[in-house]
Scaffold this motif. Structure first.
Motif, PDB file in Angstrom:
ATOM      1  N   LEU A  63       0.805  -1.223   0.000  1.00  0.00           N
ATOM      2  CA  LEU A  63       0.000   0.000   0.000  1.00  0.00           C
ATOM      3  C   LEU A  63       0.842   1.280   0.000  1.00  0.00           C
ATOM      4  CD1 LEU A  63      -2.845  -0.896   2.539  1.00  0.00           C
ATOM      5  CD2 LEU A  63      -2.920  -0.966   0.038  1.00  0.00           C
ATOM      6  N   ALA A  64       2.147   1.146  -0.169  1.00  0.00           N
ATOM      7  CA  ALA A  64       3.038   2.304  -0.054  1.00  0.00           C
ATOM      8  C   ALA A  64       2.647   3.449  -0.987  1.00  0.00           C
ATOM      9  CB  ALA A  64       4.477   1.882  -0.311  1.00  0.00           C
ATOM     10  N   SER A  65       2.291   3.133  -2.215  1.00  0.00           N
ATOM     11  CA  SER A  65       1.947   4.199  -3.167  1.00  0.00           C
ATOM     12  C   SER A  65       0.685   4.941  -2.733  1.00  0.00           C
ATOM     13  CB  SER A  65       1.761   3.622  -4.571  1.00  0.00           C
ATOM     14  OG  SER A  65       0.690   2.690  -4.604  1.00  0.00           O
ATOM     15  N   VAL A  66      -0.249   4.229  -2.104  1.00  0.00           N
ATOM     16  CA  VAL A  66      -1.480   4.873  -1.633  1.00  0.00           C
ATOM     17  C   VAL A  66      -1.177   5.761  -0.428  1.00  0.00           C
ATOM     18  CG1 VAL A  66      -3.866   4.486  -0.926  1.00  0.00           C
ATOM     19  CG2 VAL A  66      -2.728   2.815  -2.394  1.00  0.00           C
ATOM     20  N   PHE A  67      -0.316   5.281   0.472  1.00  0.00           N
ATOM     21  CA  PHE A  67       0.105   6.116   1.593  1.00  0.00           C
ATOM     22  C   PHE A  67       0.765   7.399   1.089  1.00  0.00           C
ATOM     23  CE2 PHE A  67      -0.207   2.263   4.265  1.00  0.00           C
ATOM     24  CZ  PHE A  67      -0.793   2.798   5.394  1.00  0.00           C
ATOM     25  N   LYS A  68       1.629   7.262   0.100  1.00  0.00           N
ATOM     26  CA  LYS A  68       2.326   8.425  -0.439  1.00  0.00           C
ATOM     27  C   LYS A  68       1.346   9.419  -1.045  1.00  0.00           C
ATOM     28  CE  LYS A  68       6.180   9.774  -3.418  1.00  0.00           C
ATOM     29  NZ  LYS A  68       7.272   9.302  -4.318  1.00  0.00           N
ATOM     30  N   ALA A  69       0.354   8.904  -1.761  1.00  0.00           N
ATOM     31  CA  ALA A  69      -0.651   9.768  -2.380  1.00  0.00           C
ATOM     32  C   ALA A  69      -1.498  10.489  -1.337  1.00  0.00           C
ATOM     33  CB  ALA A  69      -1.548   8.937  -3.304  1.00  0.00           C
ATOM     34  N   ASN A  70      -1.488   9.976  -0.115  1.00  0.00           N
ATOM     35  CA  ASN A  70      -2.269  10.581   0.960  1.00  0.00           C
ATOM     36  C   ASN A  70      -1.396  11.285   1.993  1.00  0.00           C
ATOM     37  OD1 ASN A  70      -5.388   9.827   0.843  1.00  0.00           O
ATOM     38  ND2 ASN A  70      -4.231   8.111  -0.019  1.00  0.00           N
ATOM     39  N   GLY A  71      -0.208  11.722   1.562  1.00  0.00           N
ATOM     40  CA  GLY A  71       0.595  12.618   2.376  1.00  0.00           C
ATOM     41  C   GLY A  71       1.630  11.988   3.278  1.00  0.00           C
ATOM     42  N   VAL A  72       1.834  10.679   3.181  1.00  0.00           N
ATOM     43  CA  VAL A  72       2.847  10.022   4.002  1.00  0.00           C
ATOM     44  C   VAL A  72       4.172  10.011   3.248  1.00  0.00           C
ATOM     45  CG1 VAL A  72       3.552   7.846   5.081  1.00  0.00           C
ATOM     46  CG2 VAL A  72       1.169   8.608   5.223  1.00  0.00           C
ATOM     47  N   ASP A  73       5.203  10.570   3.864  1.00  0.00           N
ATOM     48  CA  ASP A  73       6.504  10.671   3.207  1.00  0.00           C
ATOM     49  C   ASP A  73       7.278   9.362   3.242  1.00  0.00           C
ATOM     50  OD1 ASP A  73       6.518  13.580   2.601  1.00  0.00           O
ATOM     51  OD2 ASP A  73       6.416  13.754   4.784  1.00  0.00           O
ATOM     52  N   GLU A  74       7.099   8.584   4.313  1.00  0.00           N
ATOM     53  CA  GLU A  74       7.887   7.362   4.445  1.00  0.00           C
ATOM     54  C   GLU A  74       7.159   6.381   5.366  1.00  0.00           C
ATOM     55  OE1 GLU A  74      12.612   6.419   4.560  1.00  0.00           O
ATOM     56  OE2 GLU A  74      11.898   7.914   5.984  1.00  0.00           O
ATOM     57  N   ILE A  75       7.371   5.084   5.093  1.00  0.00           N
ATOM     58  CA  ILE A  75       6.866   4.031   5.961  1.00  0.00           C
ATOM     59  C   ILE A  75       8.059   3.370   6.628  1.00  0.00           C
ATOM     60  CG2 ILE A  75       5.564   1.872   6.102  1.00  0.00           C
ATOM     61  CD1 ILE A  75       4.112   2.711   3.544  1.00  0.00           C
ATOM     62  N   VAL A  76       8.021   3.282   7.950  1.00  0.00           N
ATOM     63  CA  VAL A  76       9.154   2.790   8.728  1.00  0.00           C
ATOM     64  C   VAL A  76       8.723   1.605   9.589  1.00  0.00           C
ATOM     65  CG1 VAL A  76      10.741   3.364  10.603  1.00  0.00           C
ATOM     66  CG2 VAL A  76      10.334   5.014   8.771  1.00  0.00           C
ATOM     67  N   CYS A  77       9.543   0.570   9.580  1.00  0.00           N
ATOM     68  CA  CYS A  77       9.336  -0.588  10.446  1.00  0.00           C
ATOM     69  C   CYS A  77      10.438  -0.612  11.499  1.00  0.00           C
ATOM     70  CB  CYS A  77       9.358  -1.882   9.630  1.00  0.00           C
ATOM     71  SG  CYS A  77       9.291  -3.384  10.632  1.00  0.00           S
ATOM     72  N   ILE A  78      10.045  -0.675  12.767  1.00  0.00           N
ATOM     73  CA  ILE A  78      10.998  -0.705  13.875  1.00  0.00           C
ATOM     74  C   ILE A  78      10.847  -2.015  14.631  1.00  0.00           C
ATOM     75  CG2 ILE A  78      11.714   0.404  16.026  1.00  0.00           C
ATOM     76  CD1 ILE A  78      10.656   3.043  14.923  1.00  0.00           C
ATOM     77  N   SER A  79      11.970  -2.688  14.883  1.00  0.00           N
ATOM     78  CA  SER A  79      11.933  -3.931  15.651  1.00  0.00           C
ATOM     79  C   SER A  79      13.186  -4.037  16.506  1.00  0.00           C
ATOM     80  CB  SER A  79      11.839  -5.135  14.709  1.00  0.00           C
ATOM     81  OG  SER A  79      11.766  -6.348  15.440  1.00  0.00           O
TER      82      SER A  79
END
Length: 245
Positions: A63-79
């Motif tokens: 869904l990264a492209s949809v997040f980007k289209a809705n104003g999210v600059d980056e998706i981050v996973c923390i573990s």
């Protein structure tokens, strides 16, 4: 069990993560990740674990492209894993749309109030599963999994996060193309999907699957075979008809 804290409205903890980028050690700070950006974060118990690998990370990547289209600059996973494990997991998942952060010491996770003891399954201190939307370092919203035994996965998923950001956002269709190298009809089908703006996953005969798999899945022995949202569309001609609708 540790009492989990909803930190919505607060700033994220200030930490520095040692990361491995290529053959170099590179320190990454909280500001490097969050300052001046809108970031969707999801955190999980461990790389290579079942739910994390089969659903949690892949869906955010999808869904990264949809997040980007809705104003999210980056998706981050923390573990709470070291940088070598996180990098190997990212490569194994082929999740190029996700940035992984190795919180090896658990400092960030502890600061978030999400560090829990999973010694009963041999993990030691790990992160409780959660997600959050962070705007310029301030937590806009958190989705924390219910505090019950096991590894619940009910609210930190990508679709819940996307629904919070924009309830009307439309997820892309799930498209798969079974093909083989050198097939002109396969090339045409992929060109048509690209022209329609439909991202797809390709399964290549001889590399990812065999003729037996093709026959078992589609009932056919020719390629391409296209599937969209669980529906078997057929070959390139059938795809033309589908796209024309």
């Amino acid at each position: 069990m540790t009492t989990l804290t909803d930190r919505t409205g607060l700033t994220v903890p200030q930490v520095t993560w040692p990361t491995r980028q290529g053959d170099e050690w590179v320190n990454v700070t909280t500001d490097d990740v969050f300052k001046g950006k809108t970031v969707a974060v999801f955190s999980l118990p461990g790389a290579f674990t079942p739910t994390c690998s089969s659903t949690h990370l892949p869906r955010y990547n999808e869904l990264a492209s949809v997040f980007k289209a809705n104003g999210v600059d980056e998706i981050v996973c923390i573990s709470v894993n070291d940088t070598f494990v996180m990098n190997a997991w990212l490569a194994d998942q082929e999740a190029s749309n996700i940035r992984v952060i190795p919180d090896g010491t658990g400092a960030f996770t502890d600061g978030m109030g999400m560090l829990v003891d999973k010694s009963d399954i041999g993990f030691g201190k790990r992160s409780w599963r959660y997600s959050m939307l962070v705007k310029d370092g301030v937590i806009d919203q958190m989705f924390i999994e219910p505090q019950k035994p096991g590894d619940p996965f009910e609210v930190s998923d990508a679709d819940t996060m996307l629904g919070y950001i924009n309830a009307d956002a439309k997820a892309p269709e799930s498209v798969c193309v079974i093909s083989k190298p050198g097939c002109p009809f396969c090339a045409k089908a992929k060109e048509d999907l690209n022209a329609a703006g439909m991202a797809y996953e390709e399964i290549s005969l001889g590399k990812d699957a065999s003729l037996t798999s093709l026959r078992a899945i589609s009932g056919k022995e020719t390629v391409p075979q296209i599937f969209i949202n669980g529906q078997h569309i057929g070959g390139s001609k059938e795809l033309d008809v589908y796209l024309a609708k």
